[in-house]
Design a protein around this motif. Structure first.
Motif, PDB file in Angstrom:
ATOM      1  N   UNK A  79      22.036  46.036  27.802  1.00 26.50           N
ATOM      2  CA  UNK A  79      21.899  45.814  29.239  1.00 26.50           C
ATOM      3  C   UNK A  79      23.182  46.246  29.949  1.00 26.50           C
ATOM      4  N   UNK A  80      24.323  45.945  29.339  1.00 25.42           N
ATOM      5  CA  UNK A  80      25.605  46.353  29.918  1.00 25.42           C
ATOM      6  C   UNK A  80      25.688  47.846  30.123  1.00 25.42           C
ATOM      7  N   UNK A  81      25.297  48.621  29.109  1.00 30.56           N
ATOM      8  CA  UNK A  81      25.314  50.084  29.223  1.00 30.56           C
ATOM      9  C   UNK A  81      24.310  50.553  30.274  1.00 30.56           C
ATOM     10  N   UNK A  82      23.112  49.997  30.240  1.00 34.11           N
ATOM     11  CA  UNK A  82      22.062  50.436  31.167  1.00 34.11           C
ATOM     12  C   UNK A  82      22.452  50.180  32.624  1.00 34.11           C
ATOM     13  N   UNK A  83      22.915  48.977  32.906  1.00 36.91           N
ATOM     14  CA  UNK A  83      23.295  48.643  34.286  1.00 36.91           C
ATOM     15  C   UNK A  83      24.534  49.442  34.707  1.00 36.91           C
ATOM     16  N   UNK A  84      25.482  49.575  33.797  1.00 35.12           N
ATOM     17  CA  UNK A  84      26.687  50.357  34.098  1.00 35.12           C
ATOM     18  C   UNK A  84      26.329  51.802  34.419  1.00 35.12           C
ATOM     19  N   UNK A  85      25.418  52.380  33.639  1.00 33.85           N
ATOM     20  CA  UNK A  85      24.995  53.766  33.872  1.00 33.85           C
ATOM     21  C   UNK A  85      24.310  53.906  35.230  1.00 33.85           C
ATOM     22  N   UNK A  86      23.442  52.958  35.548  1.00 30.32           N
ATOM     23  CA  UNK A  86      22.747  53.002  36.845  1.00 30.32           C
ATOM     24  C   UNK A  86      23.720  52.882  38.012  1.00 30.32           C
ATOM     25  N   UNK A  87      24.689  51.993  37.891  1.00 32.02           N
ATOM     26  CA  UNK A  87      25.650  51.815  38.981  1.00 32.02           C
ATOM     27  C   UNK A  87      26.560  53.033  39.146  1.00 32.02           C
ATOM     28  N   UNK A  88      27.016  53.596  38.022  1.00 28.75           N
ATOM     29  CA  UNK A  88      27.853  54.799  38.097  1.00 28.75           C
ATOM     30  C   UNK A  88      27.068  55.939  38.740  1.00 28.75           C
ATOM     31  N   UNK A  89      25.853  56.138  38.266  1.00 29.15           N
ATOM     32  CA  UNK A  89      24.984  57.160  38.836  1.00 29.15           C
ATOM     33  C   UNK A  89      24.763  56.910  40.327  1.00 29.15           C
ATOM     34  N   UNK A  90      24.433  55.679  40.690  1.00 33.15           N
ATOM     35  CA  UNK A  90      24.176  55.342  42.093  1.00 33.15           C
ATOM     36  C   UNK A  90      25.362  55.632  42.990  1.00 33.15           C
ATOM     37  N   UNK A  91      26.544  55.309  42.515  1.00 29.27           N
ATOM     38  CA  UNK A  91      27.750  55.580  43.298  1.00 29.27           C
ATOM     39  C   UNK A  91      27.938  57.079  43.506  1.00 29.27           C
ATOM     40  N   UNK A  92      27.915  57.840  42.417  1.00 28.61           N
ATOM     41  CA  UNK A  92      28.162  59.281  42.529  1.00 28.61           C
ATOM     42  C   UNK A  92      27.055  59.995  43.298  1.00 28.61           C
TER      43      UNK A  92
END
Length: 159
Positions: free
Chosen positions: A100-113
């Motif tokens: 879950x940590x990786x999945x949410x982190x990936x979504x947030x990084x993607x969302x920001x960029x």
């Protein structure tokens, strides 16, 4: 070896690995996934401050090494923010679930960029493309690879 020395050594090795990914210039999928894997491994093994330091150094080194084209220099601070958000989110969620940590982190990084290049900055289409969905893909792939590596390392440590 004391804990501080061990952490510093691990961080230096992980930073060197990330820089090799950049220096070899293997394309966004391989390079991005490799660096994201390094970031998650660093967050797990070295701690948030050290992982954030790697996330800060690598985008600037990409400029120095010529990996980042001159037209993309304007987005480097946002890439730094994306990397720090990636390791921060993972670090906060890893105790609950690394996946879950990786999945949410990936979504947030993607969302920001994605938001930065599509709504806040005026950038050329190739930059928009590079900092959109490929970011989600490389963050998920890199995070998945990191989780596999961490699991193998933990099994080796138990022996």
């Amino acid at each position: 070896m004391n804990k501080k020395t061990k952490t510093l050594t691990r961080t230096a090795i992980l930073l060197a690995i990330a820089l090799v990914f950049q220096f070899v210039k293997m394309g966004q999928l391989i390079t991005g996934s490799g660096i994201n894997a390094v970031l998650i491994i660093a967050a797990q093994m070295c701690g948030l401050p050290w992982a954030a330091a790697i996330g800060l150094i690598t985008p600037f080194m990409a400029v120095v090494l010529g990996v980042t084209p001159p037209a993309m220099i304007v987005v480097v601070p946002y890439i730094v923010c994306g990397n720090v958000l990636y390791v921060l989110t993972y670090s906060l969620l890893k105790k609950r679930s690394r996946v879950v940590g990786v999945a949410v982190a990936a979504l947030l990084k993607f969302g920001l960029l994605y938001s930065v290049v599509n709504y806040f900055l005026t950038v050329k289409p190739p930059i928009k493309a590079a900092l959109s969905f490929p970011q989600l893909l490389t963050a998920l792939i890199g995070g998945s690879i990191a989780l596999i590596i961490l699991q193998v390392m933990e099994r080796i440590d138990k022996k």
